[in-house]
Design a protein around this motif. Structure first.
Motif, PDB file in Angstrom:
ATOM      1  N   LEU A   1      -5.763   1.974  -8.732  1.00  0.00           N
ATOM      2  CA  LEU A   1      -6.757   2.240  -7.674  1.00  0.00           C
ATOM      3  C   LEU A   1      -6.854   1.057  -6.709  1.00  0.00           C
ATOM      4  O   LEU A   1      -6.943   1.234  -5.493  1.00  0.00           O
ATOM      5  CB  LEU A   1      -8.120   2.564  -8.293  1.00  0.00           C
ATOM      6  CG  LEU A   1      -8.188   3.913  -9.040  1.00  0.00           C
ATOM      7  CD1 LEU A   1      -9.548   4.107  -9.689  1.00  0.00           C
ATOM      8  CD2 LEU A   1      -7.900   5.083  -8.089  1.00  0.00           C
TER       9      LEU A   1
ATOM     10  N   ARG B   1      -4.517  -1.002  -5.910  1.00  0.00           N
ATOM     11  CA  ARG B   1      -3.331  -0.989  -5.035  1.00  0.00           C
ATOM     12  C   ARG B   1      -3.466   0.069  -3.938  1.00  0.00           C
ATOM     13  O   ARG B   1      -2.902  -0.059  -2.858  1.00  0.00           O
ATOM     14  CB  ARG B   1      -2.098  -0.704  -5.904  1.00  0.00           C
ATOM     15  CG  ARG B   1      -0.812  -0.525  -5.150  1.00  0.00           C
ATOM     16  CD  ARG B   1       0.329  -0.650  -6.116  1.00  0.00           C
ATOM     17  NE  ARG B   1       1.181   0.517  -6.133  1.00  0.00           N
ATOM     18  CZ  ARG B   1       2.102   0.784  -5.218  1.00  0.00           C
ATOM     19  NH1 ARG B   1       2.267  -0.037  -4.200  1.00  0.00           N
ATOM     20  NH2 ARG B   1       2.852   1.852  -5.316  1.00  0.00           N
ATOM     21  N   HIS B   2      -4.256   1.107  -4.209  1.00  0.00           N
ATOM     22  CA  HIS B   2      -4.477   2.158  -3.215  1.00  0.00           C
ATOM     23  C   HIS B   2      -5.685   1.849  -2.321  1.00  0.00           C
ATOM     24  O   HIS B   2      -6.121   2.699  -1.551  1.00  0.00           O
ATOM     25  CB  HIS B   2      -4.706   3.505  -3.915  1.00  0.00           C
ATOM     26  CG  HIS B   2      -3.446   4.138  -4.428  1.00  0.00           C
ATOM     27  ND1 HIS B   2      -2.759   3.671  -5.518  1.00  0.00           N
ATOM     28  CD2 HIS B   2      -2.727   5.201  -3.971  1.00  0.00           C
ATOM     29  CE1 HIS B   2      -1.692   4.424  -5.734  1.00  0.00           C
ATOM     30  NE2 HIS B   2      -1.644   5.359  -4.805  1.00  0.00           N
TER      31      HIS B   2
ATOM     32  N   GLY C   1      -0.967   7.797  -0.926  1.00  0.00           N
ATOM     33  CA  GLY C   1      -0.810   7.310  -2.296  1.00  0.00           C
ATOM     34  C   GLY C   1       0.563   7.506  -2.883  1.00  0.00           C
ATOM     35  O   GLY C   1       1.473   8.039  -2.248  1.00  0.00           O
ATOM     36  N   ASP C   2       0.684   7.028  -4.103  1.00  0.00           N
ATOM     37  CA  ASP C   2       1.897   7.214  -4.886  1.00  0.00           C
ATOM     38  C   ASP C   2       1.566   8.307  -5.900  1.00  0.00           C
ATOM     39  O   ASP C   2       0.715   8.127  -6.769  1.00  0.00           O
ATOM     40  CB  ASP C   2       2.235   5.888  -5.590  1.00  0.00           C
ATOM     41  CG  ASP C   2       3.470   5.987  -6.464  1.00  0.00           C
ATOM     42  OD1 ASP C   2       4.311   5.088  -6.370  1.00  0.00           O
ATOM     43  OD2 ASP C   2       3.572   6.943  -7.265  1.00  0.00           O
ATOM     44  N   ARG C   3       2.241   9.464  -5.746  1.00  0.00           N
ATOM     45  CA  ARG C   3       1.906  10.659  -6.536  1.00  0.00           C
ATOM     46  C   ARG C   3       1.918  10.376  -8.054  1.00  0.00           C
ATOM     47  O   ARG C   3       0.973  10.705  -8.761  1.00  0.00           O
ATOM     48  CB  ARG C   3       2.926  11.751  -6.175  1.00  0.00           C
ATOM     49  CG  ARG C   3       2.503  13.088  -6.568  1.00  0.00           C
ATOM     50  CD  ARG C   3       3.536  14.145  -6.220  1.00  0.00           C
ATOM     51  NE  ARG C   3       3.267  15.290  -7.066  1.00  0.00           N
ATOM     52  CZ  ARG C   3       2.229  16.098  -6.901  1.00  0.00           C
ATOM     53  NH1 ARG C   3       1.408  15.912  -5.895  1.00  0.00           N
ATOM     54  NH2 ARG C   3       2.010  17.082  -7.743  1.00  0.00           N
TER      55      ARG C   3
ATOM     56  N   LEU D   1     -11.198   6.622  -3.519  1.00  0.00           N
ATOM     57  CA  LEU D   1      -9.996   6.261  -2.746  1.00  0.00           C
ATOM     58  C   LEU D   1     -10.267   6.483  -1.264  1.00  0.00           C
ATOM     59  O   LEU D   1     -10.973   7.443  -0.904  1.00  0.00           O
ATOM     60  CB  LEU D   1      -8.823   7.161  -3.165  1.00  0.00           C
ATOM     61  CG  LEU D   1      -8.225   6.889  -4.546  1.00  0.00           C
ATOM     62  CD1 LEU D   1      -7.536   8.128  -5.087  1.00  0.00           C
ATOM     63  CD2 LEU D   1      -7.242   5.729  -4.468  1.00  0.00           C
TER      64      LEU D   1
ATOM     65  N   ARG E   1       0.842  -1.199   0.000  1.00  0.00           N
ATOM     66  CA  ARG E   1       0.000   0.000   0.000  1.00  0.00           C
ATOM     67  C   ARG E   1       0.878   1.250   0.000  1.00  0.00           C
ATOM     68  O   ARG E   1       1.757   1.369   0.861  1.00  0.00           O
ATOM     69  CB  ARG E   1      -0.858   0.029   1.265  1.00  0.00           C
ATOM     70  CG  ARG E   1      -2.141  -0.724   1.188  1.00  0.00           C
ATOM     71  CD  ARG E   1      -3.158   0.045   0.322  1.00  0.00           C
ATOM     72  NE  ARG E   1      -4.393  -0.686   0.230  1.00  0.00           N
ATOM     73  CZ  ARG E   1      -5.370  -0.605   1.124  1.00  0.00           C
ATOM     74  NH1 ARG E   1      -5.244   0.186   2.173  1.00  0.00           N
ATOM     75  NH2 ARG E   1      -6.464  -1.289   0.967  1.00  0.00           N
ATOM     76  N   PRO E   2       0.698   2.174  -0.941  1.00  0.00           N
ATOM     77  CA  PRO E   2       1.480   3.415  -0.902  1.00  0.00           C
ATOM     78  C   PRO E   2       1.153   4.171   0.379  1.00  0.00           C
ATOM     79  O   PRO E   2       0.011   4.119   0.860  1.00  0.00           O
ATOM     80  CB  PRO E   2       0.976   4.185  -2.126  1.00  0.00           C
ATOM     81  CG  PRO E   2       0.214   3.211  -2.942  1.00  0.00           C
ATOM     82  CD  PRO E   2      -0.285   2.155  -2.023  1.00  0.00           C
TER      83      PRO E   2
ATOM     84  N   GLU F   1       1.670   7.563  -9.677  1.00  0.00           N
ATOM     85  CA  GLU F   1       0.609   6.639 -10.110  1.00  0.00           C
ATOM     86  C   GLU F   1      -0.744   7.343 -10.143  1.00  0.00           C
ATOM     87  O   GLU F   1      -1.550   7.128 -11.053  1.00  0.00           O
ATOM     88  CB  GLU F   1       0.549   5.419  -9.178  1.00  0.00           C
ATOM     89  CG  GLU F   1       1.722   4.484  -9.395  1.00  0.00           C
ATOM     90  CD  GLU F   1       1.636   3.201  -8.583  1.00  0.00           C
ATOM     91  OE1 GLU F   1       0.580   2.951  -7.959  1.00  0.00           O
ATOM     92  OE2 GLU F   1       2.639   2.464  -8.564  1.00  0.00           O
ATOM     93  N   LEU F   2      -1.000   8.214  -9.152  1.00  0.00           N
ATOM     94  CA  LEU F   2      -2.290   8.918  -9.134  1.00  0.00           C
ATOM     95  C   LEU F   2      -2.374   9.922 -10.293  1.00  0.00           C
ATOM     96  O   LEU F   2      -3.434  10.094 -10.897  1.00  0.00           O
ATOM     97  CB  LEU F   2      -2.511   9.598  -7.781  1.00  0.00           C
ATOM     98  CG  LEU F   2      -2.733   8.603  -6.629  1.00  0.00           C
ATOM     99  CD1 LEU F   2      -2.815   9.334  -5.295  1.00  0.00           C
ATOM    100  CD2 LEU F   2      -3.995   7.772  -6.848  1.00  0.00           C
TER     101      LEU F   2
ATOM    102  N   VAL G   1      -5.151  11.629   0.451  1.00  0.00           N
ATOM    103  CA  VAL G   1      -5.183  10.167   0.471  1.00  0.00           C
ATOM    104  C   VAL G   1      -3.747   9.685   0.678  1.00  0.00           C
ATOM    105  O   VAL G   1      -2.807  10.471   0.484  1.00  0.00           O
ATOM    106  CB  VAL G   1      -5.736   9.590  -0.862  1.00  0.00           C
ATOM    107  CG1 VAL G   1      -7.171   9.984  -1.077  1.00  0.00           C
ATOM    108  CG2 VAL G   1      -4.885  10.009  -2.042  1.00  0.00           C
TER     109      VAL G   1
END
Ligand code: ADP
Length: 433
Positions: free
Chosen positions: A400, A402-403, A313-315, A423, A271-272, A317-318, A311
């Motif tokens: 999504l 993965r997040h 997350g991985d910047r 998310l 999970r990021p 990837e988003l 959220v």
């Protein structure tokens, strides 16, 4: 010792031997009784003769079937005392297992086996419940040769499923000096998930090669033309070079998307964990797509929440998620002239939602469930013309997931489409961890 096929299928059983002995004894008793009634024999010799013949019949039956001098394995039905143990052992096994006697009749079957073949009944030939010639042949061969057999078969109804059956002959000895009982254990393994993964992998490689070969073929064609008849035609050269550049860009994008997909899959379990404000992401993507929006004469309206919508997350990837969704709206829904992006935090559900709504042609309902499959496109030619790879929505879905989020797609055909990325909010996730 194997029984003949017909005998195997009809389920000949040891109790038939006992019935035959009873029948013989009955016949002897009737003959001796008749001789005594008609005075041909007196009572004492008649009873003595009956006792002698009965002993001879019973002993011969038993010695032939049950008491070989060396206590070797013999073909006989499983004794009743064995069944509870057999059932307990089978019940403890996770995969479907059926125990058969050497006549091919069901002694026991565990719950997973009953889920595969619900018609299995104790004491009935397995062939009534498992009508799979490959398995029945394997059972016959295992009994005849005393060697384990392995076969694969397909069940087509109600859904296509692949199975592997392993048929193992076993000999159970209840007491040291008693002969062992021969049984056959049939284990069924559902190979369907494995097969599906194999098929998907093969499809994926075929699709990826095809997608790469198409621009490559175009590039080689134009190179040949430029070396040949278009060598001295500056106008054709300029036009062809720009097409070649578009094809090369598409190839590069395809390779990029393929690598991104495999990297995301590799990290699917991680999970990021960086805090990312979705408002910044949307702003950056919309700024980056201004030129495309202008080219397509489209207006992009953004409504974002006043507060931060954070959220974990991985910047990068988003950014990829919203680039794909907003670019798709600009590419496929240009006729609608407008894209509305709404970002808000649903604090009741602890979720951030970004809805990208367009007013283009929309998507027919039969395509909706398949849109996130790799290489799936409603109109392949249109997608290629737009430089699409068919991987965009697959990437969106995987990122999504993965997040800990999801993608929902709604569309009324002819009235546009709405893609919503959901998310978990960072605050909710921090609490959960
Ligand atoms: P592509 O690289 O082809 O754009 P995507 O996975 O991003 O691949 O999209 C798959 C298909 O979904 C597209 O080819 C297109 O047919 C359809 N599609 C995606 N977004 C929209 C939209 N906003 N309106 C209509 N069709 C869309």
């Amino acid at each position: 010792m194997a029984l003949a096929n017909s005998e195997w299928l009809q389920g000949s059983r040891p109790y038939k031997r006992i019935s035959a002995a009873r029948f013989a004894l009955g016949a002897v008793a009737i003959v001796l009784g008749a001789l005594w009634v008609f005075g041909a024999l007196s009572a004492v010799p008649a009873v003595a003769a009956f006792a002698l013949i009965a002993a001879a019949i019973l002993l011969s039956g038993e010695s032939a079937a049950d008491t070989p001098a060396d206590a070797a394995t013999v073909d006989r039905g499983a004794p009743a005392e064995l069944l509870p143990t057999l059932e307990t052992v089978l019940a403890g096994l996770p995969q479907p297992v059926i125990a058969l006697d050497i006549q091919g009749e069901v002694l026991a079957a565990n719950a997973p086996a009953l889920a595969v073949a619900p018609a299995l009944r104790h004491g009935e030939p397995v062939s009534l419940a498992l009508r799979v010639p490959e398995v029945l042949d394997a059972v016959r061969r295992a009994i005849a040769s005393d060697v384990p057999q392995r076969v694969e078969f397909i069940e087509r109804v109600p859904l296509e499923r692949w199975y592997e059956a392993i048929v193992v002959p076993v000999a159970l000895r209840e007491q040291p000096l008693r002969p062992a009982t021969r049984l056959v254990l049939v284990t069924l393994d559902d190979l369907t998930p494995l097969r599906r993964v194999e098929e998907m992998r093969a499809d994926f490689v075929a699709n990826a090669s095809h997608e790469l070969r198409t621009p490559l073929a175009a590039l080689s064609g134009f190179i040949e033309t430029l070396q040949g008849q278009a060598r001295d035609d500056p106008a054709a050269r300029t036009r062809f070079l720009s097409i070649m550049q578009a094809q090369a860009t598409r190839m590069a994008r395809l390779i990029d998307d393929l690598l991104s997909l495999s990297r995301i899959e590799l990290n699917a379990h991680l999970r990021p964990n960086k805090r990312v404000d979705l408002r910044n992401i949307i702003r950056q993507v919309v700024d980056g797509l201004q030129t495309l929006a202008r080219d397509r004469e489209m207006e992009v309206r953004v409504t974002t929440s006043a507060d931060q919508v954070e959220v974990l997350g991985d910047r990068d990837e988003l950014l990829r998620v919203f680039e794909n969704l907003i670019e798709n709206a600009l590419k496929y829904a240009a006729s609608g002239k407008r894209v509305d992006i709404a970002l808000f935090a649903d604090s009741a559900r602890n979720e951030a939602r970004v809805a990208i709504r367009d007013y283009g042609p929309g998507i027919a309902p039969e395509h909706l469930p398949r849109l996130t499959e790799r290489f799936y496109r409603v109109d392949v030619a249109d997608s290629r013309a737009q430089g699409g790879t068919g991987l965009g929505l697959a990437l969106v879905k995987h990122i999504l997931n993965r997040h800990g989020g999801r993608l929902t797609i709604e569309s009324v055909y002819g009235e546009g489409a709405s893609f919503t990325a959901v998310l978990p909010l960072a605050a909710a996730q921090a609490k959960a961890n």
